[in-house]
Design an enzyme around this catalytic site. Structure first.
Site, PDB file in Angstrom:
ATOM      1  N   SER A 136      44.880  39.117 -32.216  1.00 28.56           N
ATOM      2  CA  SER A 136      44.160  38.838 -33.539  1.00 28.56           C
ATOM      3  C   SER A 136      43.916  37.259 -33.726  1.00 28.56           C
ATOM      4  O   SER A 136      44.673  36.635 -33.143  1.00 28.56           O
ATOM      5  CB  SER A 136      44.947  39.510 -34.677  1.00 28.56           C
ATOM      6  OG  SER A 136      44.506  38.998 -36.125  1.00 28.56           O
ATOM      7  N   TYR A 149      53.376  38.767 -39.055  1.00 28.72           N
ATOM      8  CA  TYR A 149      51.943  39.344 -38.415  1.00 28.72           C
ATOM      9  C   TYR A 149      51.495  38.391 -37.401  1.00 28.72           C
ATOM     10  O   TYR A 149      51.256  38.747 -36.234  1.00 28.72           O
ATOM     11  CB  TYR A 149      51.242  39.882 -39.347  1.00 28.72           C
ATOM     12  CG  TYR A 149      50.004  40.634 -38.671  1.00 28.72           C
ATOM     13  CD1 TYR A 149      50.249  41.786 -37.945  1.00 28.72           C
ATOM     14  CD2 TYR A 149      48.818  40.040 -38.808  1.00 28.72           C
ATOM     15  CE1 TYR A 149      49.133  42.278 -37.362  1.00 28.72           C
ATOM     16  CE2 TYR A 149      47.671  40.440 -38.092  1.00 28.72           C
ATOM     17  CZ  TYR A 149      47.761  41.775 -37.382  1.00 28.72           C
ATOM     18  OH  TYR A 149      46.713  42.305 -36.721  1.00 28.72           O
TER      19      TYR A 149
HETATM   20  P1  NDP Z   1      44.843  51.351 -37.617  1.00 29.39           P
HETATM   21  O1  NDP Z   1      45.913  51.254 -38.691  1.00 29.39           O
HETATM   22  O2  NDP Z   1      43.520  52.039 -37.698  1.00 29.39           O
HETATM   23  O3  NDP Z   1      45.322  51.785 -36.406  1.00 29.39           O
HETATM   24  C1  NDP Z   1      46.768  51.395 -35.843  1.00 29.39           C
HETATM   25  C2  NDP Z   1      47.147  52.398 -34.687  1.00 29.39           C
HETATM   26  O4  NDP Z   1      48.417  51.860 -34.303  1.00 29.39           O
HETATM   27  C3  NDP Z   1      47.432  53.877 -34.899  1.00 29.39           C
HETATM   28  O5  NDP Z   1      46.899  54.793 -33.976  1.00 29.39           O
HETATM   29  C4  NDP Z   1      48.904  53.656 -35.089  1.00 29.39           C
HETATM   30  O6  NDP Z   1      49.317  55.237 -34.918  1.00 29.39           O
HETATM   31  C5  NDP Z   1      49.383  52.915 -34.201  1.00 29.39           C
HETATM   32  N1  NDP Z   1      50.659  52.567 -34.432  1.00 29.39           N
HETATM   33  C6  NDP Z   1      51.263  51.726 -35.352  1.00 29.39           C
HETATM   34  N2  NDP Z   1      52.557  51.701 -35.536  1.00 29.39           N
HETATM   35  C7  NDP Z   1      53.034  52.579 -34.280  1.00 29.39           C
HETATM   36  C8  NDP Z   1      54.106  52.987 -34.016  1.00 29.39           C
HETATM   37  N3  NDP Z   1      55.458  52.455 -34.423  1.00 29.39           N
HETATM   38  N4  NDP Z   1      53.990  53.804 -32.932  1.00 29.39           N
HETATM   39  C9  NDP Z   1      53.190  54.333 -32.417  1.00 29.39           C
HETATM   40  N5  NDP Z   1      51.820  53.872 -32.803  1.00 29.39           N
HETATM   41  C10 NDP Z   1      51.805  53.124 -33.788  1.00 29.39           C
HETATM   42  O7  NDP Z   1      44.628  49.647 -37.348  1.00 29.39           O
HETATM   43  P2  NDP Z   1      43.489  49.227 -36.386  1.00 29.39           P
HETATM   44  O8  NDP Z   1      42.826  50.004 -35.326  1.00 29.39           O
HETATM   45  O9  NDP Z   1      43.033  47.937 -36.979  1.00 29.39           O
HETATM   46  O10 NDP Z   1      44.687  48.205 -35.342  1.00 29.39           O
HETATM   47  C11 NDP Z   1      44.757  48.249 -34.003  1.00 29.39           C
HETATM   48  C12 NDP Z   1      45.331  46.875 -33.449  1.00 29.39           C
HETATM   49  O11 NDP Z   1      44.301  45.872 -33.852  1.00 29.39           O
HETATM   50  C13 NDP Z   1      46.509  46.284 -34.261  1.00 29.39           C
HETATM   51  O12 NDP Z   1      47.423  45.982 -33.034  1.00 29.39           O
HETATM   52  C14 NDP Z   1      46.128  45.533 -34.982  1.00 29.39           C
HETATM   53  O13 NDP Z   1      47.056  44.631 -35.401  1.00 29.39           O
HETATM   54  C15 NDP Z   1      45.197  44.594 -34.393  1.00 29.39           C
HETATM   55  N6  NDP Z   1      44.046  44.212 -35.142  1.00 29.39           N
HETATM   56  C16 NDP Z   1      43.296  44.580 -36.166  1.00 29.39           C
HETATM   57  C17 NDP Z   1      42.379  43.900 -36.701  1.00 29.39           C
HETATM   58  C18 NDP Z   1      41.668  44.559 -38.222  1.00 29.39           C
HETATM   59  O14 NDP Z   1      41.275  43.787 -38.978  1.00 29.39           O
HETATM   60  N7  NDP Z   1      41.695  45.787 -38.427  1.00 29.39           N
HETATM   61  C19 NDP Z   1      41.911  42.520 -36.412  1.00 29.39           C
HETATM   62  C20 NDP Z   1      42.621  41.847 -35.543  1.00 29.39           C
HETATM   63  C21 NDP Z   1      43.615  42.942 -34.851  1.00 29.39           C
HETATM   64  P3  NDP Z   1      50.412  56.023 -35.875  1.00 29.39           P
HETATM   65  O15 NDP Z   1      50.457  55.503 -37.145  1.00 29.39           O
HETATM   66  O16 NDP Z   1      49.930  57.565 -35.575  1.00 29.39           O
HETATM   67  O17 NDP Z   1      51.690  55.917 -35.144  1.00 29.39           O
HETATM   68  C1  8X3 Z   2      43.808  41.517 -38.393  1.00 26.69           C
HETATM   69  C2  8X3 Z   2      42.886  40.181 -38.919  1.00 26.69           C
HETATM   70  O1  8X3 Z   2      42.619  38.184 -40.314  1.00 26.69           O
HETATM   71  O2  8X3 Z   2      43.461  40.287 -41.493  1.00 26.69           O
HETATM   72  O3  8X3 Z   2      44.448  40.815 -37.313  1.00 26.69           O
HETATM   73  O4  8X3 Z   2      44.912  39.070 -40.111  1.00 26.69           O
HETATM   74  S1  8X3 Z   2      43.638  39.320 -40.300  1.00 26.69           S
END
Ligand code: NDP
Ligand code: 8X3
Length: 252
Positions: A136, A149
């Site tokens: 991220s 985070y």
């Molecule tokens: P979502 O919350 O939409 O998806 C997150 C996914 O991670 C879900 O499928 C969830 O599945 C899974 N997950 C979380 N905790 C667990 C666990 N303990 N075991 C198994 N699966 C888990 O978020 P995003 O799609 O946005 O996030 C995906 C990745 O991208 C993350 O690593 C996030 O940090 C990163 N990211 C997101 C950004 C944003 O602005 N959205 C920007 C930069 C990075 P379930 O709950 O079913 O277990």
């Molecule tokens: C998610 C992006 O800027 O909300 O990783 O932390 S930010």
């Protein structure tokens, strides 16, 4: 030859979009996450020949191991691992943060990620595969309330570079993607289910979408095998830097 991708966190957001993108191109997809019913919905939508639902908690190494051992023959030869599962919990500064939330982020974003990577390294090396780690911008640019985070994502970026070094000569490629603001369930999770907060954050910002990141990962997976993208920072056009904060002593 049909290729296989394992996407962690495929029940929502980036991971769900990746499952659709890869399956739509004829790949076999192992989709993981805790919410088994969402994984089953993907199997129903995309076909059981394309998608295998592997439901486990990233923090449960034994469940992860059992799930990997239970993979059917057709899904065993994994070419691409996308370490996507992860979360942020809380937006408050460190003194007000819950230690339990910090531990959950570390156990999921770091421990879970390194555990599945370690387990799949032999397969990925045998296949001269690709590891895509979802980091991220929070790992690169600190902001108030980002504390643990952001630190977990800095780990993901640096671990990706370390893997590149260690896998030198193996043919395995490693990329760290650092997305900026993207509208998924991320903020809903971060705020403990506050849909209004999530809507307010994204309104008018034209944030990235799950499909944008899925497209990026698919592009990485289809580059020629001699090309390695080390780090990739992707932001919405409407997001950029705002400078440093300066505290001024009221007594001065
Ligand atoms: P979502 O919350 O939409 O998806 C997150 C996914 O991670 C879900 O499928 C969830 O599945 C899974 N997950 C979380 N905790 C667990 C666990 N303990 N075991 C198994 N699966 C888990 O978020 P995003 O799609 O946005 O996030 C995906 C990745 O991208 C993350 O690593 C996030 O940090 C990163 N990211 C997101 C950004 C944003 O602005 N959205 C920007 C930069 C990075 P379930 O709950 O079913 O277990
Ligand atoms: C998610 C992006 O800027 O909300 O990783 O932390 S930010």
């Amino acid at each position: 030859m049909t290729q296989t991708v394992l996407v962690t966190g495929a029940t929502a957001g980036f991971g769900e979009a990746m499952a659709r993108r890869f399956a739509g191109e004829g790949w076999r997809v192992i989709a993981t996450g805790r919410r088994a019913e969402r994984l089953q919905a993907l199997v129903s939508e995309l076909g059981q020949d394309k998608v295998w639902a592997a439901s486990f908690d990233m923090r449960d190494a034994a469940a992860m191991q059992a799930s990997l051992e239970a993979l059917p023959e057709a899904f065993r030869e994994i070419d691409v691992l996308v370490n996507n599962a992860g979360l942020a919990l809380g937006t408050v500064p460190a003194p007000q943060a819950r230690l339990e939330d910090w531990r959950t982020m570390i156990e999921t974003n770091i421990l879970g990620l390194v555990t599945i990577t370690h387990k799949l390294l032999p397969t990925l090396m045998a296949r001269k595969g690709l590891i895509v780690n979802i980091s991220s911008i929070a790992g690169q640019y600190p902001y108030p309330g980002g504390n643990v985070y952001g630190a977990t994502k800095a780990f993901v970026t640096q671990f990706s570079r370390g893997l590149r070094s260690d896998l030198h000569g193996s043919g395995v490629r490693v990329t760290s993607i650092e997305p900026g603001m993207a509208e998924t369930e991320f903020t809903l999770v971060r705020t403990g289910g506050n849909q209004a907060a999530s809507d307010t954050l994204y309104r008018g910002a034209h944030p990235l979408t799950g499909e944008d990141i899925a497209e990026t990962v698919y592009w990485l997976a289809t580059l020629p095998p001699h090309v390695n993208v080390n780090r990739l920072e992707v932001m919405p056009v409407n997001q950029s830097w705002g400078g440093f904060q300066v505290y001024r002593d009221p007594a001065a």
